[in-house]
Scaffold this motif. Sequence first.
Motif, mmCIF file in Angstrom:
data_model
loop_
_atom_site.group_PDB
_atom_site.id
_atom_site.type_symbol
_atom_site.label_atom_id
_atom_site.label_comp_id
_atom_site.label_asym_id
_atom_site.label_seq_id
_atom_site.Cartn_x
_atom_site.Cartn_y
_atom_site.Cartn_z
ATOM 1 N N GLY A 266 -63.497 168.194 40.479
ATOM 2 C CA GLY A 266 -64.948 167.546 40.990
ATOM 3 C C GLY A 266 -64.633 166.593 42.185
ATOM 4 N N LEU A 267 -63.380 165.861 42.106
ATOM 5 C CA LEU A 267 -63.281 164.879 43.376
ATOM 6 C C LEU A 267 -62.452 165.374 44.635
ATOM 7 C CD1 LEU A 267 -62.331 162.128 40.861
ATOM 8 C CD2 LEU A 267 -64.279 162.115 42.188
ATOM 9 N N LYS A 268 -62.025 166.497 44.540
ATOM 10 C CA LYS A 268 -61.350 167.175 45.403
ATOM 11 C C LYS A 268 -61.871 166.660 47.046
ATOM 12 C CE LYS A 268 -60.654 171.322 45.255
ATOM 13 N NZ LYS A 268 -60.171 172.929 44.580
ATOM 14 N N GLN A 269 -63.416 166.902 46.990
ATOM 15 C CA GLN A 269 -64.241 166.719 48.224
ATOM 16 C C GLN A 269 -63.892 165.331 48.792
ATOM 17 O OE1 GLN A 269 -68.618 165.832 47.605
ATOM 18 N NE2 GLN A 269 -68.203 166.973 45.818
ATOM 19 N N LEU A 270 -63.627 164.252 47.896
ATOM 20 C CA LEU A 270 -63.616 162.967 48.320
ATOM 21 C C LEU A 270 -61.957 163.028 48.917
ATOM 22 C CD1 LEU A 270 -65.215 160.811 45.601
ATOM 23 C CD2 LEU A 270 -66.167 161.508 47.787
ATOM 24 N N ILE A 276 -60.647 158.950 49.061
ATOM 25 C CA ILE A 276 -59.632 158.371 48.046
ATOM 26 C C ILE A 276 -58.306 159.428 48.098
ATOM 27 C CG2 ILE A 276 -61.495 157.780 46.410
ATOM 28 C CD1 ILE A 276 -60.877 160.587 44.988
ATOM 29 N N GLN A 277 -57.297 159.080 47.563
ATOM 30 C CA GLN A 277 -56.166 159.839 47.225
ATOM 31 C C GLN A 277 -55.899 160.024 45.797
ATOM 32 O OE1 GLN A 277 -53.265 157.510 49.505
ATOM 33 N NE2 GLN A 277 -54.627 157.275 51.019
ATOM 34 N N PHE A 278 -55.341 161.173 45.694
ATOM 35 C CA PHE A 278 -54.867 161.497 44.465
ATOM 36 C C PHE A 278 -53.353 161.468 44.282
ATOM 37 C CE2 PHE A 278 -58.060 165.384 44.442
ATOM 38 C CZ PHE A 278 -59.130 164.504 43.607
ATOM 39 N N ALA A 279 -52.906 161.752 42.906
ATOM 40 C CA ALA A 279 -51.580 161.595 42.345
ATOM 41 C C ALA A 279 -50.799 162.584 43.354
ATOM 42 C CB ALA A 279 -51.430 161.809 41.123
ATOM 43 N N ASN A 280 -49.628 162.256 44.178
ATOM 44 C CA ASN A 280 -49.004 163.275 44.767
ATOM 45 C C ASN A 280 -48.055 163.728 43.589
ATOM 46 O OD1 ASN A 280 -47.322 164.821 46.651
ATOM 47 N ND2 ASN A 280 -45.942 163.354 46.423
ATOM 48 N N ILE A 281 -47.828 165.145 43.530
ATOM 49 C CA ILE A 281 -47.065 165.723 42.441
ATOM 50 C C ILE A 281 -46.023 166.296 43.177
ATOM 51 C CG2 ILE A 281 -46.665 167.022 40.419
ATOM 52 C CD1 ILE A 281 -49.775 166.238 39.527
ATOM 53 N N ILE A 365 -69.099 160.936 35.242
ATOM 54 C CA ILE A 365 -68.355 160.160 35.922
ATOM 55 C C ILE A 365 -68.036 160.791 37.351
ATOM 56 C CG2 ILE A 365 -66.000 159.125 35.892
ATOM 57 C CD1 ILE A 365 -65.935 159.684 32.736
ATOM 58 N N ILE A 366 -67.614 162.036 37.497
ATOM 59 C CA ILE A 366 -67.669 162.387 38.915
ATOM 60 C C ILE A 366 -68.810 162.180 39.753
ATOM 61 C CG2 ILE A 366 -67.284 164.674 40.353
ATOM 62 C CD1 ILE A 366 -65.659 165.576 37.780
#
Length: 375
Positions: A266-270, A276-281, A365-366
């Motif tokens: 859901g938040l990938k587009q941001l 925004i940034q996500f957790a880097n795994i 929330i998204i």
Amino acid sequence: MIPFNKPYQSGKELEYMQAALDNNKISGDGMFTKKCHHFFESKYNIKKALLTTSCTDALELAALLINIQPGDEVIIPSYTFVSTANAFELRGAKIVFADSESNNPNIDTNKLEALITSKTKAIVPVHYAGVACNMNAIMALANKYNLFVIEDAAQAIESKFENKYLGTIGHLAAFSFHETKNIISGEGGLLAINDEQFIQRAEIIREKGTNRSQFFRGEVDKYSWVDIGSSFLPSDLIAAYLFAQLESIEKIQKRRLEIWNVYFNGLKQLSEKGIIQFANIPDYASNNAHMFYIVCNNEIQRNELLLFLKQNNIGAVFHYISLHQSVYYLKNNKKVALANSDKFTSNLIRLPFYYELSDEQIIFIIGKIISFFNN
Ligand SMILES: *Cc1c(COP(=O)(O)O)cnc(C)c1O
């Protein structure tokens, strides 16, 4: 209000607590404690598992086991919970803070060697959000300089570094079953012993400095005060609650991973737009869906988003205040510069995350987060 966390009951918790009562044994090391120990030793290949009353206690027990003395140095990330530091501070160690990686709150192993001195005794990596630190790099440094490694695996149950479970790589490791973690007992923890030299003494310290564990196994004919110690063992009622959770671990993990993926998609587009940034795994790490966090581009935006979510009855929260910026540390130490750690302190937000969170709630929330950035 969508709370940030809600403790989960998988089904058999109360039944097992009643069984402990029916068994007339609710102090430590009863039937359910043994079942929990066996679960960890057999599933994860931990040499010796010992339940404690918290992860904080497991870390304190670890500090006693490696015999930390005043003046010893212990390297930990600054972006962590206070207990990672306190366990060693309590024994008089000097805490040396390492910075996080730029794209992940975990300890930056490229900057570690420069922090090692002749007084360094241990490194305490924290697997933030259950994502593995680079354990190959850490264990290589530990071998080169003869240091102990204590994994703070509070958030890391079920997660792996390459093909090894977290909490099985360092000499010692500490897990948490606090109500905010994946598997819970309200308060609770576990010391994982991977280096056999510590097993016997760990049992003694955990049982008030007595050899009571050996006595109950019939190995000695009386028990007495044989070492320093404290009372680190939880009631069997806590272990009963925990064992019900452990039996449901696959169900719990499956749902948590689903929740994580709904947030991610859901938040990938941001994140693709760099908003925004996500957790880097990293490739060597797995995802145990301990938490879902996003990193904003600056603190002002982060705080505005937090406020906006609160106004919309969404219990999002920030996380650690880097310990090198804490009142306690600055009272006794000079300011140090740890840019990545500071960044996560000011820009990171954790979103509501618990078993019973529904897809509809996550999508709500998204939607709110996307509408915040559209305005
Ligand atoms: C939760 C947590 C702890 C403390 O766990 P308790 O069981 O509450 O003592 C320690 N370190 C980290 C990284 C944690 O997330």
